[in-house]
Design a protein around this motif. Structure first.
Motif, PDB file in Angstrom:
ATOM      1  N   LYS A  11       4.584  41.362   5.351  1.00  0.00           N
ATOM      2  CA  LYS A  11       3.648  42.470   5.181  1.00  0.00           C
ATOM      3  C   LYS A  11       4.388  43.810   5.069  1.00  0.00           C
ATOM      4  CE  LYS A  11      -0.578  44.348   7.112  1.00  0.00           C
ATOM      5  NZ  LYS A  11      -1.598  44.214   8.150  1.00  0.00           N
ATOM      6  N   ALA A  12       5.464  43.976   5.833  1.00  0.00           N
ATOM      7  CA  ALA A  12       6.241  45.227   5.793  1.00  0.00           C
ATOM      8  C   ALA A  12       6.940  45.408   4.451  1.00  0.00           C
ATOM      9  CB  ALA A  12       7.260  45.247   6.921  1.00  0.00           C
ATOM     10  N   ASP A  13       7.169  44.318   3.717  1.00  0.00           N
ATOM     11  CA  ASP A  13       7.843  44.387   2.416  1.00  0.00           C
ATOM     12  C   ASP A  13       6.880  44.700   1.276  1.00  0.00           C
ATOM     13  OD1 ASP A  13      10.137  43.622   3.755  1.00  0.00           O
ATOM     14  OD2 ASP A  13       9.887  41.500   3.277  1.00  0.00           O
ATOM     15  N   LYS A  14       5.589  44.665   1.561  1.00  0.00           N
ATOM     16  CA  LYS A  14       4.585  44.895   0.520  1.00  0.00           C
ATOM     17  C   LYS A  14       4.195  46.360   0.483  1.00  0.00           C
ATOM     18  CE  LYS A  14       2.895  40.273   1.182  1.00  0.00           C
ATOM     19  NZ  LYS A  14       1.852  39.415   1.701  1.00  0.00           N
ATOM     20  N   LEU A  15       4.154  46.897  -0.691  1.00  0.00           N
ATOM     21  CA  LEU A  15       3.767  48.290  -0.885  1.00  0.00           C
ATOM     22  C   LEU A  15       2.252  48.341  -0.990  1.00  0.00           C
ATOM     23  CD1 LEU A  15       4.591  51.200  -1.354  1.00  0.00           C
ATOM     24  CD2 LEU A  15       4.926  50.649  -3.753  1.00  0.00           C
ATOM     25  N   SER A  48      13.162  49.272   4.264  1.00  0.00           N
ATOM     26  CA  SER A  48      14.186  49.698   3.320  1.00  0.00           C
ATOM     27  C   SER A  48      13.765  49.445   1.877  1.00  0.00           C
ATOM     28  CB  SER A  48      15.506  49.003   3.619  1.00  0.00           C
ATOM     29  OG  SER A  48      15.372  47.614   3.462  1.00  0.00           O
ATOM     30  N   LEU A  49      12.963  48.416   1.664  1.00  0.00           N
ATOM     31  CA  LEU A  49      12.536  48.073   0.307  1.00  0.00           C
ATOM     32  C   LEU A  49      11.104  47.563   0.349  1.00  0.00           C
ATOM     33  CD1 LEU A  49      13.319  47.641  -2.695  1.00  0.00           C
ATOM     34  CD2 LEU A  49      14.060  45.364  -2.045  1.00  0.00           C
ATOM     35  N   GLN A  50      10.232  48.216  -0.395  1.00  0.00           N
ATOM     36  CA  GLN A  50       8.851  47.757  -0.517  1.00  0.00           C
ATOM     37  C   GLN A  50       8.524  47.613  -1.995  1.00  0.00           C
ATOM     38  OE1 GLN A  50       6.333  50.512   1.664  1.00  0.00           O
ATOM     39  NE2 GLN A  50       6.146  48.988   3.280  1.00  0.00           N
ATOM     40  N   ALA A  51       7.750  46.582  -2.308  1.00  0.00           N
ATOM     41  CA  ALA A  51       7.422  46.313  -3.706  1.00  0.00           C
ATOM     42  C   ALA A  51       5.946  45.971  -3.856  1.00  0.00           C
ATOM     43  CB  ALA A  51       8.272  45.167  -4.230  1.00  0.00           C
ATOM     44  N   ALA A  76       9.480  35.254  -7.768  1.00  0.00           N
ATOM     45  CA  ALA A  76      10.804  35.568  -8.310  1.00  0.00           C
ATOM     46  C   ALA A  76      11.419  36.741  -7.541  1.00  0.00           C
ATOM     47  CB  ALA A  76      10.703  35.879  -9.799  1.00  0.00           C
ATOM     48  N   TRP A  77      10.626  37.737  -7.197  1.00  0.00           N
ATOM     49  CA  TRP A  77      11.108  38.881  -6.422  1.00  0.00           C
ATOM     50  C   TRP A  77      11.570  38.433  -5.038  1.00  0.00           C
ATOM     51  CZ3 TRP A  77      12.367  43.849  -7.160  1.00  0.00           C
ATOM     52  CH2 TRP A  77      12.468  44.677  -6.045  1.00  0.00           C
ATOM     53  N   ARG A  78      10.768  37.607  -4.384  1.00  0.00           N
ATOM     54  CA  ARG A  78      11.077  37.128  -3.029  1.00  0.00           C
ATOM     55  C   ARG A  78      12.426  36.418  -2.984  1.00  0.00           C
ATOM     56  NH1 ARG A  78      10.637  32.421   0.001  1.00  0.00           N
ATOM     57  NH2 ARG A  78      10.037  31.234  -1.841  1.00  0.00           N
ATOM     58  N   LEU A  79      12.698  35.614  -3.999  1.00  0.00           N
ATOM     59  CA  LEU A  79      13.927  34.819  -4.004  1.00  0.00           C
ATOM     60  C   LEU A  79      15.166  35.619  -4.384  1.00  0.00           C
ATOM     61  CD1 LEU A  79      12.595  31.535  -5.614  1.00  0.00           C
ATOM     62  CD2 LEU A  79      13.181  31.932  -3.219  1.00  0.00           C
ATOM     63  N   GLN A  80      15.004  36.769  -5.040  1.00  0.00           N
ATOM     64  CA  GLN A  80      16.160  37.487  -5.565  1.00  0.00           C
ATOM     65  C   GLN A  80      16.392  38.872  -4.973  1.00  0.00           C
ATOM     66  OE1 GLN A  80      16.893  36.859  -9.902  1.00  0.00           O
ATOM     67  NE2 GLN A  80      14.728  36.271  -9.849  1.00  0.00           N
ATOM     68  N   LYS A  81      15.523  39.346  -4.091  1.00  0.00           N
ATOM     69  CA  LYS A  81      15.615  40.729  -3.614  1.00  0.00           C
ATOM     70  C   LYS A  81      16.683  40.971  -2.562  1.00  0.00           C
ATOM     71  CE  LYS A  81      12.447  40.241   0.176  1.00  0.00           C
ATOM     72  NZ  LYS A  81      11.474  40.854   0.993  1.00  0.00           N
TER      73      LYS A  81
END
Length: 131
Positions: A11-15, A48-51, A76-81
């Motif tokens: 949840k913290a990674d979601k913008l 540090s990073l939200q998408a 794809a974002w989850r696996l490569q971020k």
């Protein structure tokens, strides 16, 4: 025994903040890699990073199709971020990213994975140049 990396999209990674998303479109910088347009802004107070991911309802009338495309992009974002997230954490930087899909048909996952990888490499290069 080596620990395998764990890939999360918490949840913290979601913008989710409407204010930050609006400022991304107004003040943020952007670049394109068809069929994606990426808006980014070096600011964010939560992580540090939200998408966030968006798909045009003009091109996809059915919500199920839009949701399918968003799921592909988020996976794809989850696996490569991780490299981008690690770099931002080391440099004590924050970044907000909005990925907008502008294609007219549902993409194959391998295309999405390849393009998201390219986008992450570009964001890595941009954050390097910022320092």
């Amino acid at each position: 025994m080596t620990a395998t990396p764990r890939y999360f999209y918490r949840k913290a990674d979601k913008l989710k903040s409407r204010k930050i998303i609006d400022s991304l479109f107004v003040k943020g910088k952007h670049f394109s890699s068809f069929p994606f347009k990426v808006f980014w802004l070096p600011q964010n107070k939560d992580a540090s990073l939200q998408a966030a991911v968006g798909v045009s309802s003009k091109n996809f009338k059915k919500a199920t199709d839009r949701n399918r495309v968003k799921r592909l992009i988020r996976e794809a974002w989850r696996l490569q971020k991780m490299p981008l997230q690690d770099q931002l954490t080391k440099k004590n930087q924050q970044q907000s990213v909005f990925i907008l899909y502008s294609g007219k048909e549902i993409p194959r996952y391998d295309l999405v994975f390849e393009k998201i990888g390219w986008i992450i490499q570009k964001l890595l290069k941009i954050s390097d140049e910022a320092n």
